[in-house]
Structure formats: structure tokens, C-alpha cells
Design an enzyme around this catalytic site. Structure first.
Site, PDB file in Angstrom:
ATOM      1  N   GLY A  77       0.812  -1.209   0.000  1.00 48.22           N
ATOM      2  CA  GLY A  77       0.000   0.000   0.000  1.00 48.22           C
ATOM      3  C   GLY A  77       0.848   1.263   0.000  1.00 48.22           C
ATOM      4  O   GLY A  77       0.631   2.156  -0.824  1.00 48.22           O
ATOM      5  N   GLY A 119       1.140  -6.439   3.353  1.00 46.23           N
ATOM      6  CA  GLY A 119       1.387  -7.662   4.115  1.00 46.23           C
ATOM      7  C   GLY A 119       1.166  -8.902   3.261  1.00 46.23           C
ATOM      8  O   GLY A 119       1.928  -9.867   3.332  1.00 46.23           O
TER       9      GLY A 119
HETATM   10  C1  3PG Z   1      -3.816  -3.597   4.129  1.00 42.06           C
HETATM   11  O1  3PG Z   1      -4.020  -2.384   4.122  1.00 42.06           O
HETATM   12  O2  3PG Z   1      -2.680  -4.065   4.249  1.00 42.06           O
HETATM   13  C2  3PG Z   1      -4.966  -4.522   3.912  1.00 42.06           C
HETATM   14  O3  3PG Z   1      -6.115  -3.828   3.574  1.00 42.06           O
HETATM   15  C3  3PG Z   1      -5.158  -5.386   5.126  1.00 42.06           C
HETATM   16  O4  3PG Z   1      -5.487  -4.589   6.225  1.00 42.06           O
HETATM   17  P1  3PG Z   1      -5.122  -5.085   7.686  1.00 42.06           P
HETATM   18  O5  3PG Z   1      -3.619  -5.078   7.775  1.00 42.06           O
HETATM   19  O6  3PG Z   1      -5.778  -4.117   8.624  1.00 42.06           O
HETATM   20  O7  3PG Z   1      -5.677  -6.486   7.846  1.00 42.06           O
HETATM   21 MG    MG Z   2      -1.483  -3.671   6.299  1.00 38.64          MG
END
Ligand code: 3PG
Ligand code: MG
Length: 399
Positions: free
Chosen positions: A356, A380
């Protein structure tokens, strides 16, 4: 491993059928105005949604946004996302004010063929992220009641064992959407037999978040370039003082071991931009990596480092990049991230941007997205894929 995909579902015909799509519409919002600051993840799911709309499906989209604690919390509402999604699709998206309650039920029931609805944030419900199988299962039952088929296009969330990702596909005919399919194809190239040299650039703030992926990547890559906040723990392991820079003390020894075992593959910054404070207008200077003053903190890699990283990248045939090189949100500390990103676009290589933050950096710096081979929507998720972990969302599609 056989995963059915959207074309298989379209081939069966979806006109008039309700298709539940799990998307990752977890977009960054401006803290003050609540406006969407980067709509990349909304755009990324359009191919799947448009195909379903054109085929006449009743499309029910669900997603999480942020990390609310299992109850409604207005700052994490998906309402603004429904508006933006409607603009991009060129047709209004009906928004349900809850996820599986009265509003959701009547919204889904009222859908005409080719219409799209978005349910309120999945994480407003305890069952979504529950560790308890029965609690997750009960919520998955409610979600599954909204669809005759399920499409997972939420690549950014496939590493989460959550109801909408892991349990709903056990309850409905399920396929991978276009985005998930492409992500898995691309990342599969990197874990398979990447063309060499294979150069990985890692940044971001914490070594502890990246440790598993560094361990997994070291034997596979030819070069591992490390910048961002996490580089200071490595510099400390090399015996340098890092002033008031980000430092994970308990990771220094681990970083030292990694450096020893890396066979010279790890490249660290040779100079850094240090500042008096974490602020956009803080006084700042470039100093050698072994000369960080005790009262200052490093907020970006320096120009000599950028040149060295760029030289390594120019040799590469395959590149993976995750994590900014500095605090790119502040102009004074954006040069490292910009320099590395530009070097990646210039290399004659297949390049993948994972995560992201790095994807947002590419867009925020005004770089041409099409000059990268692939920009992953998963942070992740892409790292866990490269670690070789089983991803609950992908495993659920394989069954
Ligand atoms: C992210 O932004 O990495 C995904 O949308 C997953 O979100 P999270 O890490 O809150 O599960
Ligand atoms: Mg995340």
C-alpha cells in the site's frame, strides 16, 4: 493447485444472480476532511466489477476499512468509498448502512440486474476477525446469504483468516477475481524462477515486520537494498551511531547476524538525510552513514546511496520493491523514494511494487504507474506470499 476464476463464473452465466464480491477497499483517508487520498485500490477492483455488471449480475460488494474494533465507528465508514466507486463505474452504487442487518438485506433485495451495492465495513462486526471458528462461521453464514456465488478480489486481505476471506468461500461456489488472479500470477513469477539478477529493495519503518521476508528472500535474491526507517537498526548493527533515528534495539543482534550471513548481498545506505525534528520544515543535512550526530534523526537515504542503489537496479532483470526509502510524504525527505522509484522505471527489468505505502508513494510522487511491471495492492499479503506462507484466502479458493 487449481483455482477457478471469474471467467469460469461468467461462463456459467451470472445474469440475475447475486454475486458477493470481497474487495479490499481499505483506502487511505485524509484525517481532517475524511476524503480518499489514494483511490488505487478502488480502481484495482474495477475490471472484476465491470465484468459482472456487464454480465447482468446483482453485485454485492463487501470490504473492510481501517481497523475498527468489531462495532460501528463512523470514522471507518465505507460511505465515501461507495461514492467514489460509483463515479468510477459510471453508475451509482447503493450503500447499505450496516453489513448484515436490515439495511443490508433490503439493499441486496432491491438490486436490479447489473446494479452494484456496497455493504458497510465488515469489521463493524466482531465475527469478521474473530479467532473463534464458530463466531466467524456465524457471521460468514449471514454474509453468504447475500450471494449465489462468491468472488474474492481482495488481494490485500488474503493473508487474513477472516470470515469474509476464509469462511464465506466454504459456503458458496467461489472464484478468484481478476485482481487476485493477476497478483498471484505475478508474485508466482518472483517465487518461481525469476530472471537474474534479481534485486529486491526494502524500506518502511520496522525490521521486525520484514524479518521473515528478509530471511526468505536472502537465498533467492542477488542483491537486497535496504533503506527506510529500518536501515538504522542495520547501521547500528554495523557499529554506527544513529542519533535519534528509528531504532529497534532488540533487533540489532538479529540484523548483525543477517549481515554476516548475507554473503555481501545486503546493501545499506552510505549517506542519510538527517533532520532536527520529524517535521516537514525541520532543518536538515546530508551526512555519511557513519557520521549521524547524536541529536539528529535520519529521515531519508542520501544522494550517494540513491546513486549506488540505482546502479544496482540498472543491472537487474527482476525487481521487487516494498516500502518507502524515507518520509516521502514530506517533500524534503522524498528524494530517496523518488530516486529509487525512478531507477526502477529505467531498469530493463520486470518490476513489481508491493504494498500500500509504496504504491501510494508511486502515485503521490506523480510517477507513471504504467512504467512498472505490476503494482501490487497488497502490502502484508505480498510479503507473506514471497515468504512462501499459506495464505488463508488463497487456500480457501483452492478447495
Ligand atoms: C492492508 O491495508 O494491508 C490490507 O487492507 C489489510 O489490512 P489489515 O492489515 O488491517 O488487515
Ligand atoms: Mg497492512
Amino acid at each position: 493447485m487449481s483455482i477457478r476464476n471469474l471467467d469460469d463464473l461468467l461462463g456459467e452465466g451470472v445474469s440475475g444472480r447475486r454475486v458477493l464480491v470481497r474487495a479490499d477497499l481499505n483506502v487511505p483517508l485524509d484525517k481532517q476532511s475524511g476524503e480518499i487520498t489514494d483511490d488505487g485500490r478502488i480502481r484495482a477492483v474495477l475490471p472484476t466489477l465491470s465484468a459482472l455488471v456487464q454480465a447482468g449480475a446483482k453485485v454485492v460488494v463487501c470490504s473492510h476499512l481501517g481497523r475498527p474494533k468489531g462495532a460501528p465507528d463512523p470514522q471507518f465508514s465505507l460511505r465515501p468509498v461507495a461514492g467514489r466507486l460509483g463515479e468510477l463505474l459510471g453508475a451509482p452504487v447503493r450503500f447499505a448502512e450496516d453489513t448484515v442487518g436490515d439495511s443490508a438485506r433490503s439493499t441486496v433485495e432491491g438490486l436490479a440486474d447489473g446494479q452494484v451495492a456496497l455493504l458497510e465495513n465488515l469489521r463493524f462486526n466482531k465475527g469478521e476477525t474473530s479467532k473463534d471458528d464458530a463466531e466467524r462461521g456465524a457471521f460468514a453464514d449471514q454474509l453468504a446469504a447475500f450471494g449465489d456465488a462468491y468472488v474474492d478480489d481482495a488481494f490485500g486481505a488474503v493473508h487474513r483468516k477472516h470470515a469474509s476471506v476464509h469462511d464465506v468461500p466454504a459456503r458458496l461456489p467461489h472464484v478468484a477475481g481478476r485482481l487476485v488472479l493477476r497478483e498471484v500470477e505475478v508474485l508466482g513469477k518472483l517465487t518461481g524462477d525469476p530472471e537474474r539478477p534479481y534485486v529486491v529493495v526494502l524500506g518502511g519503518s520496522k525490521v521486525s515486520d520484514k524479518l521473515a521476508v528478509i530471511e526468505a528472500l536472502l537465498p533467492k535474491v542477488d542483491r537486497l537494498l535496504i533503506g527506510g526507517g529500518m536501515c538504522f537498526t542495520f547501521l547500528k548493527a554495523q557499529g554506527h551511531e544513529v542519533g535519534t533515528s528509528l531504532l529497534e534495539k532488540e533487533m540489532v543482534e538479529t540484523c548483525g547476524n543477517l549481515l554476516e550471513r548475507s554473503g555481501g548481498k545486503i546493501m545499506l545506505p552510505v549517506d542519510v538525510v538527517v533532520a532536527d525534528a520529524f517535521a516537514p520544515d525541520a532543518a536538515h543535512d546530508v551526512v555519511p552513514a557513519d557520521g549521524i550526530p547524536s541529536h539528529r534523526l535520519g529521515l531519508d537515504i542520501g544522494p550517494e546511496t540513491v546513486a549506488g542503489f540505482a546502479a544496482a537496479l540498472s543491472q537487474a532483470r527482476t525487481i521487487f520493491w516494498n516500502g518507502p526509502m524515507g518520509v516521502f510524504e514530506m517533500a524534503a525527505f522524498a528524494n530517496g523514494t523518488r530516486g529509487v522509484a525512478e531507477a526502477i522505471t529505467k531498469a530493463d527489468a520486470f518490476s513489481v511494487v508491493g504494498g500500500g505505502d509504496s504504491a501510494a508513494a508511486v502515485r503521490a510522487l506523480g510517477l507513471d504507474e504504467s512504467s512498472f511491471g505490476h503494482i501490487s495492492t497488497g502490502g502484508g499479503a505480498s510479503l507473506e506470499y514471497l515468504e512462501g506462507k499459506t495464505l488463508p484466502g488463497i487456500a480457501a479458493l483452492e478447495n
